[in-house]
Design a protein around this motif. Structure first.
Motif, PDB file in Angstrom:
ATOM      1  N   ASN A 185      17.584  10.214  -6.795  1.00 23.75           N
ATOM      2  CA  ASN A 185      17.601  11.633  -7.152  1.00 23.75           C
ATOM      3  C   ASN A 185      17.090  12.491  -6.005  1.00 23.75           C
ATOM      4  OD1 ASN A 185      18.702  11.414  -9.720  1.00 23.75           O
ATOM      5  ND2 ASN A 185      16.722  11.306 -10.736  1.00 23.75           N
ATOM      6  N   VAL A 186      16.012  12.069  -5.372  1.00 16.27           N
ATOM      7  CA  VAL A 186      15.461  12.836  -4.252  1.00 16.27           C
ATOM      8  C   VAL A 186      16.473  12.876  -3.108  1.00 16.27           C
ATOM      9  CG1 VAL A 186      13.583  13.045  -2.571  1.00 16.27           C
ATOM     10  CG2 VAL A 186      13.087  12.278  -4.904  1.00 16.27           C
ATOM     11  N   CYS A 187      17.110  11.758  -2.826  1.00 17.12           N
ATOM     12  CA  CYS A 187      18.110  11.716  -1.750  1.00 17.12           C
ATOM     13  C   CYS A 187      19.296  12.619  -2.076  1.00 17.12           C
ATOM     14  CB  CYS A 187      18.560  10.284  -1.498  1.00 17.12           C
ATOM     15  SG  CYS A 187      17.234   9.223  -0.848  1.00 17.12           S
ATOM     16  N   ARG A 188      19.698  12.664  -3.331  1.00 17.14           N
ATOM     17  CA  ARG A 188      20.795  13.557  -3.724  1.00 17.14           C
ATOM     18  C   ARG A 188      20.362  15.015  -3.589  1.00 17.14           C
ATOM     19  NH1 ARG A 188      25.803  14.744  -3.227  1.00 17.14           N
ATOM     20  NH2 ARG A 188      26.641  15.937  -4.959  1.00 17.14           N
ATOM     21  N   LEU A 189      19.121  15.330  -3.957  1.00 16.57           N
ATOM     22  CA  LEU A 189      18.605  16.692  -3.787  1.00 16.57           C
ATOM     23  C   LEU A 189      18.630  17.097  -2.315  1.00 16.57           C
ATOM     24  CD1 LEU A 189      15.551  16.601  -6.232  1.00 16.57           C
ATOM     25  CD2 LEU A 189      17.735  17.818  -6.573  1.00 16.57           C
ATOM     26  N   ILE A 190      18.299  16.168  -1.437  1.00 18.89           N
ATOM     27  CA  ILE A 190      18.325  16.434   0.006  1.00 18.89           C
ATOM     28  C   ILE A 190      19.755  16.758   0.446  1.00 18.89           C
ATOM     29  CG2 ILE A 190      18.054  15.351   2.289  1.00 18.89           C
ATOM     30  CD1 ILE A 190      15.602  13.846   1.052  1.00 18.89           C
ATOM     31  N   GLN A 191      20.722  15.947  -0.012  1.00 23.41           N
ATOM     32  CA  GLN A 191      22.125  16.195   0.340  1.00 23.41           C
ATOM     33  C   GLN A 191      22.589  17.557  -0.149  1.00 23.41           C
ATOM     34  OE1 GLN A 191      23.994  12.888  -1.634  1.00 23.41           O
ATOM     35  NE2 GLN A 191      24.032  11.624   0.225  1.00 23.41           N
ATOM     36  N   GLU A 195       0.828  -1.207   0.000  1.00 20.24           N
ATOM     37  CA  GLU A 195       0.000   0.000   0.000  1.00 20.24           C
ATOM     38  C   GLU A 195       0.865   1.261   0.000  1.00 20.24           C
ATOM     39  OE1 GLU A 195      -3.261   0.073   2.731  1.00 20.24           O
ATOM     40  OE2 GLU A 195      -3.729  -2.020   2.383  1.00 20.24           O
ATOM     41  N   GLN A 196       2.005   1.185  -0.680  1.00 21.60           N
ATOM     42  CA  GLN A 196       2.941   2.299  -0.777  1.00 21.60           C
ATOM     43  C   GLN A 196       2.782   2.966  -2.139  1.00 21.60           C
ATOM     44  OE1 GLN A 196       7.202   1.310  -0.932  1.00 21.60           O
ATOM     45  NE2 GLN A 196       7.513   2.884   0.621  1.00 21.60           N
ATOM     46  N   VAL A 197       2.769   4.296  -2.124  1.00 19.49           N
ATOM     47  CA  VAL A 197       2.720   5.055  -3.364  1.00 19.49           C
ATOM     48  C   VAL A 197       3.990   4.767  -4.149  1.00 19.49           C
ATOM     49  CG1 VAL A 197       2.792   7.377  -4.334  1.00 19.49           C
ATOM     50  CG2 VAL A 197       1.284   6.895  -2.410  1.00 19.49           C
ATOM     51  N   SER A 198       3.849   4.510  -5.441  1.00 21.75           N
ATOM     52  CA  SER A 198       4.996   4.295  -6.307  1.00 21.75           C
ATOM     53  C   SER A 198       5.350   5.625  -6.958  1.00 21.75           C
ATOM     54  CB  SER A 198       4.651   3.249  -7.372  1.00 21.75           C
ATOM     55  OG  SER A 198       5.722   3.092  -8.256  1.00 21.75           O
ATOM     56  N   LEU A 199       6.521   6.135  -6.632  1.00 22.44           N
ATOM     57  CA  LEU A 199       6.958   7.423  -7.155  1.00 22.44           C
ATOM     58  C   LEU A 199       7.545   7.276  -8.556  1.00 22.44           C
ATOM     59  CD1 LEU A 199       8.794   8.803  -3.981  1.00 22.44           C
ATOM     60  CD2 LEU A 199       6.517   9.437  -4.807  1.00 22.44           C
ATOM     61  N   ASP A 200       7.264   8.259  -9.404  1.00 21.22           N
ATOM     62  CA  ASP A 200       7.890   8.306 -10.727  1.00 21.22           C
ATOM     63  C   ASP A 200       9.316   8.823 -10.616  1.00 21.22           C
ATOM     64  OD1 ASP A 200       5.718   7.341 -12.176  1.00 21.22           O
ATOM     65  OD2 ASP A 200       4.912   9.334 -12.563  1.00 21.22           O
ATOM     66  N   VAL A 201       9.552   9.725  -9.669  1.00 18.64           N
ATOM     67  CA  VAL A 201      10.884  10.288  -9.484  1.00 18.64           C
ATOM     68  C   VAL A 201      11.755   9.254  -8.776  1.00 18.64           C
ATOM     69  CG1 VAL A 201      10.341  11.444  -7.291  1.00 18.64           C
ATOM     70  CG2 VAL A 201      12.169  12.334  -8.732  1.00 18.64           C
ATOM     71  N   ASN A 202      12.978   9.110  -9.255  1.00 22.51           N
ATOM     72  CA  ASN A 202      13.912   8.152  -8.696  1.00 22.51           C
ATOM     73  C   ASN A 202      14.275   8.555  -7.263  1.00 22.51           C
ATOM     74  OD1 ASN A 202      16.670   7.132  -8.056  1.00 22.51           O
ATOM     75  ND2 ASN A 202      16.467   6.170 -10.072  1.00 22.51           N
ATOM     76  N   LEU A 203      14.186   7.613  -6.343  1.00 23.57           N
ATOM     77  CA  LEU A 203      14.496   7.882  -4.937  1.00 23.57           C
ATOM     78  C   LEU A 203      15.935   8.375  -4.771  1.00 23.57           C
ATOM     79  CD1 LEU A 203      13.615   7.826  -1.963  1.00 23.57           C
ATOM     80  CD2 LEU A 203      14.318   5.432  -1.897  1.00 23.57           C
ATOM     81  N   ASP A 238       9.435   9.906   4.309  1.00 23.35           N
ATOM     82  CA  ASP A 238       9.103   9.045   5.449  1.00 23.35           C
ATOM     83  C   ASP A 238       7.607   8.779   5.529  1.00 23.35           C
ATOM     84  OD1 ASP A 238      11.772   8.889   6.199  1.00 23.35           O
ATOM     85  OD2 ASP A 238      11.593  10.347   7.829  1.00 23.35           O
ATOM     86  N   MET A 239       6.804   9.811   5.288  1.00 22.85           N
ATOM     87  CA  MET A 239       5.352   9.672   5.365  1.00 22.85           C
ATOM     88  C   MET A 239       4.820   8.690   4.317  1.00 22.85           C
ATOM     89  SD  MET A 239       4.408  13.663   6.069  1.00 22.85           S
ATOM     90  CE  MET A 239       2.630  13.488   6.294  1.00 22.85           C
ATOM     91  N   LEU A 240       5.557   8.538   3.208  1.00 21.50           N
ATOM     92  CA  LEU A 240       5.161   7.601   2.154  1.00 21.50           C
ATOM     93  C   LEU A 240       5.868   6.253   2.274  1.00 21.50           C
ATOM     94  CD1 LEU A 240       4.997   9.923  -0.989  1.00 21.50           C
ATOM     95  CD2 LEU A 240       3.107   9.099   0.435  1.00 21.50           C
ATOM     96  N   GLY A 241       6.692   6.105   3.310  1.00 18.61           N
ATOM     97  CA  GLY A 241       7.373   4.832   3.534  1.00 18.61           C
ATOM     98  C   GLY A 241       8.703   4.690   2.827  1.00 18.61           C
ATOM     99  N   TYR A 242       9.271   5.790   2.360  1.00 18.34           N
ATOM    100  CA  TYR A 242      10.569   5.756   1.684  1.00 18.34           C
ATOM    101  C   TYR A 242      11.616   6.393   2.605  1.00 18.34           C
ATOM    102  CZ  TYR A 242       8.095   4.765  -2.661  1.00 18.34           C
ATOM    103  OH  TYR A 242       7.313   4.186  -3.638  1.00 18.34           O
ATOM    104  N   HIS A 243      12.871   5.957   2.423  1.00 17.24           N
ATOM    105  CA  HIS A 243      13.940   6.480   3.264  1.00 17.24           C
ATOM    106  C   HIS A 243      15.236   6.542   2.461  1.00 17.24           C
ATOM    107  CE1 HIS A 243      11.212   5.746   6.580  1.00 17.24           C
ATOM    108  NE2 HIS A 243      11.049   4.533   6.103  1.00 17.24           N
ATOM    109  N   CYS A 244      16.012   7.566   2.724  1.00 15.80           N
ATOM    110  CA  CYS A 244      17.354   7.666   2.152  1.00 15.80           C
ATOM    111  C   CYS A 244      18.322   6.958   3.091  1.00 15.80           C
ATOM    112  CB  CYS A 244      17.771   9.138   2.014  1.00 15.80           C
ATOM    113  SG  CYS A 244      16.763  10.069   0.848  1.00 15.80           S
TER     114      CYS A 244
END
Length: 139
Positions: free
Chosen positions: A20-26, A10-18, A132-138
């Motif tokens: 990439n998001v983790c690198r944006l955070i860094q 029941e996790q949302v499947s993101l189109d954006v690569n995780l 985190d709210m969507l169940g993903y983590h860097c």
């Protein structure tokens, strides 16, 4: 806009690569850790391009340039997802509102998505919280 939900988790499947998001955070953490970066909490400028104006003084900054490059390489739907993660992470939406959140973020999309995102001093924390709210983590 299509969003898939994994039936098993029941996790949302993101189109954006995780990654990439983790690198944006860094990159946002590095950029905002600089003492020279001053972005007001309440911009107060009547201009819609205040993020661009504020960030203009940092055009030679490598972390900002890489951040912009990653965002520019994403398609519109992926950029919308990153904005949606920001908004959810700062408490504007809940995970169950993901579909309406994507619609709202898409309606507000501009060519200046990278500067809009980077103009939020709490961006790294909000993106992390949104993931985190969507169940993903860097890692």
């Amino acid at each position: 806009m299509s969003v898939d939900i994994d039936k098993e988790t029941e996790q949302v499947s993101l189109d954006v690569n995780l990654d990439n998001v983790c690198r944006l955070i860094q990159l946002a953490r590095v950029f905002h850790a600089q003492e020279a970066v001053v972005i007001p909490e309440e911009p107060g400028s009547p201009s819609d391009d205040w993020p661009t104006q504020i960030l203009a003084a940092h055009t030679g900054d490598q972390s900002l340039n890489e951040f912009r490059s990653i965002i520019d390489d994403l398609d519109r739907n992926q950029q919308v997802e990153v904005v949606a993660l920001l908004w959810m992470g700062r408490g504007d939406y809940e995970p169950e509102d993901w579909y309406s959140l994507l619609s709202d973020a898409d309606a507000e999309w501009t060519d200046y998505t990278a500067d809009y995102l980077m103009a939020h001093p709490m961006l790294p924390d909000h993106l992390t919280d949104g993931l985190d709210m969507l169940g993903y983590h860097c890692d």
